[in-house]
Design a protein around this motif. Structure first.
Motif, mmCIF file in Angstrom:
data_model
loop_
_atom_site.group_PDB
_atom_site.id
_atom_site.type_symbol
_atom_site.label_atom_id
_atom_site.label_comp_id
_atom_site.label_asym_id
_atom_site.label_seq_id
_atom_site.Cartn_x
_atom_site.Cartn_y
_atom_site.Cartn_z
ATOM 1 N N ASP A 21 0.827 -1.202 0.000
ATOM 2 C CA ASP A 21 0.000 0.000 0.000
ATOM 3 C C ASP A 21 0.868 1.261 0.000
ATOM 4 O O ASP A 21 1.649 1.477 0.918
ATOM 5 N N GLU A 22 0.787 2.057 -1.054
ATOM 6 C CA GLU A 22 1.530 3.321 -1.189
ATOM 7 C C GLU A 22 3.050 3.128 -1.102
ATOM 8 O O GLU A 22 3.781 4.055 -0.753
ATOM 9 N N ALA A 23 3.533 1.935 -1.411
ATOM 10 C CA ALA A 23 4.948 1.617 -1.236
ATOM 11 C C ALA A 23 5.875 2.517 -2.050
ATOM 12 O O ALA A 23 6.906 2.959 -1.540
ATOM 13 N N THR A 24 5.522 2.799 -3.277
ATOM 14 C CA THR A 24 6.393 3.635 -4.113
ATOM 15 C C THR A 24 6.458 5.058 -3.577
ATOM 16 O O THR A 24 7.546 5.636 -3.473
ATOM 17 N N ARG A 25 5.325 5.611 -3.218
ATOM 18 C CA ARG A 25 5.287 6.982 -2.681
ATOM 19 C C ARG A 25 6.091 7.072 -1.392
ATOM 20 O O ARG A 25 6.893 7.990 -1.194
ATOM 21 N N ILE A 26 5.925 6.099 -0.513
ATOM 22 C CA ILE A 26 6.628 6.106 0.762
ATOM 23 C C ILE A 26 8.122 5.872 0.552
ATOM 24 O O ILE A 26 8.954 6.449 1.256
ATOM 25 N N ALA A 27 8.489 5.068 -0.426
ATOM 26 C CA ALA A 27 9.907 4.860 -0.744
ATOM 27 C C ALA A 27 10.557 6.165 -1.192
ATOM 28 O O ALA A 27 11.709 6.440 -0.841
ATOM 29 N N ILE A 28 9.835 6.972 -1.932
ATOM 30 C CA ILE A 28 10.359 8.281 -2.357
ATOM 31 C C ILE A 28 10.627 9.150 -1.136
ATOM 32 O O ILE A 28 11.668 9.798 -1.035
ATOM 33 N N TYR A 29 9.695 9.153 -0.183
ATOM 34 C CA TYR A 29 9.893 9.910 1.062
ATOM 35 C C TYR A 29 11.111 9.389 1.822
ATOM 36 O O TYR A 29 11.910 10.163 2.337
ATOM 37 N N ALA A 30 11.252 8.069 1.902
ATOM 38 C CA ALA A 30 12.373 7.465 2.633
ATOM 39 C C ALA A 30 13.709 7.841 1.999
ATOM 40 O O ALA A 30 14.670 8.162 2.706
ATOM 41 N N LYS A 31 13.771 7.813 0.677
ATOM 42 C CA LYS A 31 15.010 8.172 -0.013
ATOM 43 C C LYS A 31 15.367 9.635 0.222
ATOM 44 O O LYS A 31 16.535 9.976 0.397
ATOM 45 N N GLU A 32 14.371 10.493 0.222
ATOM 46 C CA GLU A 32 14.619 11.914 0.470
ATOM 47 C C GLU A 32 15.075 12.140 1.907
ATOM 48 O O GLU A 32 15.998 12.913 2.159
ATOM 49 N N LEU A 33 14.455 11.467 2.849
ATOM 50 C CA LEU A 33 14.869 11.576 4.243
ATOM 51 C C LEU A 33 16.303 11.069 4.412
ATOM 52 O O LEU A 33 17.121 11.705 5.079
ATOM 53 N N GLU A 34 16.619 9.952 3.774
ATOM 54 C CA GLU A 34 17.975 9.419 3.834
ATOM 55 C C GLU A 34 18.971 10.424 3.254
ATOM 56 O O GLU A 34 20.036 10.665 3.833
ATOM 57 N N ARG A 35 18.609 11.030 2.135
ATOM 58 C CA ARG A 35 19.492 12.024 1.512
ATOM 59 C C ARG A 35 19.744 13.190 2.460
ATOM 60 O O ARG A 35 20.880 13.628 2.644
ATOM 61 N N MET A 36 18.689 13.682 3.118
ATOM 62 C CA MET A 36 18.842 14.810 4.044
ATOM 63 C C MET A 36 19.697 14.431 5.251
ATOM 64 O O MET A 36 20.532 15.222 5.701
ATOM 65 N N LEU A 37 19.496 13.220 5.775
ATOM 66 C CA LEU A 37 20.297 12.777 6.914
ATOM 67 C C LEU A 37 21.768 12.643 6.538
ATOM 68 O O LEU A 37 22.648 13.042 7.306
ATOM 69 N N MET A 38 22.030 12.095 5.363
ATOM 70 C CA MET A 38 23.415 11.958 4.910
ATOM 71 C C MET A 38 24.052 13.333 4.711
ATOM 72 O O MET A 38 25.213 13.543 5.076
ATOM 73 N N ALA A 39 23.292 14.256 4.150
ATOM 74 C CA ALA A 39 23.818 15.607 3.922
ATOM 75 C C ALA A 39 24.132 16.292 5.250
ATOM 76 O O ALA A 39 25.142 16.983 5.375
ATOM 77 N N SER A 40 23.286 16.087 6.245
ATOM 78 C CA SER A 40 23.530 16.727 7.539
ATOM 79 C C SER A 40 24.717 16.082 8.258
ATOM 80 O O SER A 40 25.439 16.738 8.993
ATOM 81 N N ARG A 41 24.935 14.815 8.019
ATOM 82 C CA ARG A 41 26.030 14.109 8.682
ATOM 83 C C ARG A 41 27.359 14.347 8.001
ATOM 84 O O ARG A 41 28.379 14.566 8.636
ATOM 85 N N TYR A 42 27.368 14.301 6.682
ATOM 86 C CA TYR A 42 28.617 14.389 5.934
ATOM 87 C C TYR A 42 28.796 15.687 5.166
ATOM 88 O O TYR A 42 29.823 15.891 4.540
ATOM 89 N N GLY A 43 27.769 16.514 5.153
ATOM 90 C CA GLY A 43 27.869 17.774 4.449
ATOM 91 C C GLY A 43 27.843 17.620 2.942
ATOM 92 O O GLY A 43 28.343 18.482 2.233
ATOM 93 N N VAL A 44 27.314 16.520 2.476
ATOM 94 C CA VAL A 44 27.211 16.278 1.037
ATOM 95 C C VAL A 44 25.796 15.870 0.705
ATOM 96 O O VAL A 44 25.060 15.392 1.548
ATOM 97 N N SER A 45 25.424 16.065 -0.534
ATOM 98 C CA SER A 45 24.116 15.575 -0.950
ATOM 99 C C SER A 45 24.309 14.469 -1.974
ATOM 100 O O SER A 45 25.233 14.508 -2.790
ATOM 101 N N LYS A 46 23.473 13.503 -1.894
ATOM 102 C CA LYS A 46 23.551 12.319 -2.752
ATOM 103 C C LYS A 46 22.761 12.535 -4.012
ATOM 104 O O LYS A 46 21.694 12.997 -4.031
#
Length: 78
Positions: free
Chosen positions: A53-78
């Motif tokens: 249920d809504e797996a693709t939409r939620i996966a997009i949110y998860a990838k964006e959240l992961e990108r933001m967390l990585m950017a805040s941790r390493y100062g880079v964006s994926k």
């Protein structure tokens, strides 16, 4: 005495969901089966809670959240 209505409380629901996802309590598959190091299968990870249920939409949110967390941790964006 059991109080099943407590599952409607956000803190209780979170604890149940978190435990079940980590331990494979709902489907015998756990979050670790889908999320490993750099290999994150967010679409199929959705199966451990609500099927696809809504797996693709939620996966997009998860990838964006992961990108933001990585950017805040390493100062880079994926």
């Amino acid at each position: 005495m059991l109080h099943p209505e407590l599952v409607l409380e956000p803190d209780v629901a979170y604890k149940i969901m978190s435990y079940g996802m980590r331990n494979g309590s709902f489907t015998s598959r756990s979050l670790g089966d889908y999320i490993k190091d750099r290999d994150c299968n967010y679409v199929n990870a959705r199966r451990i809670i609500n099927g696809t249920d809504e797996a693709t939409r939620i996966a997009i949110y998860a990838k964006e959240l992961e990108r933001m967390l990585m950017a805040s941790r390493y100062g880079v964006s994926k």
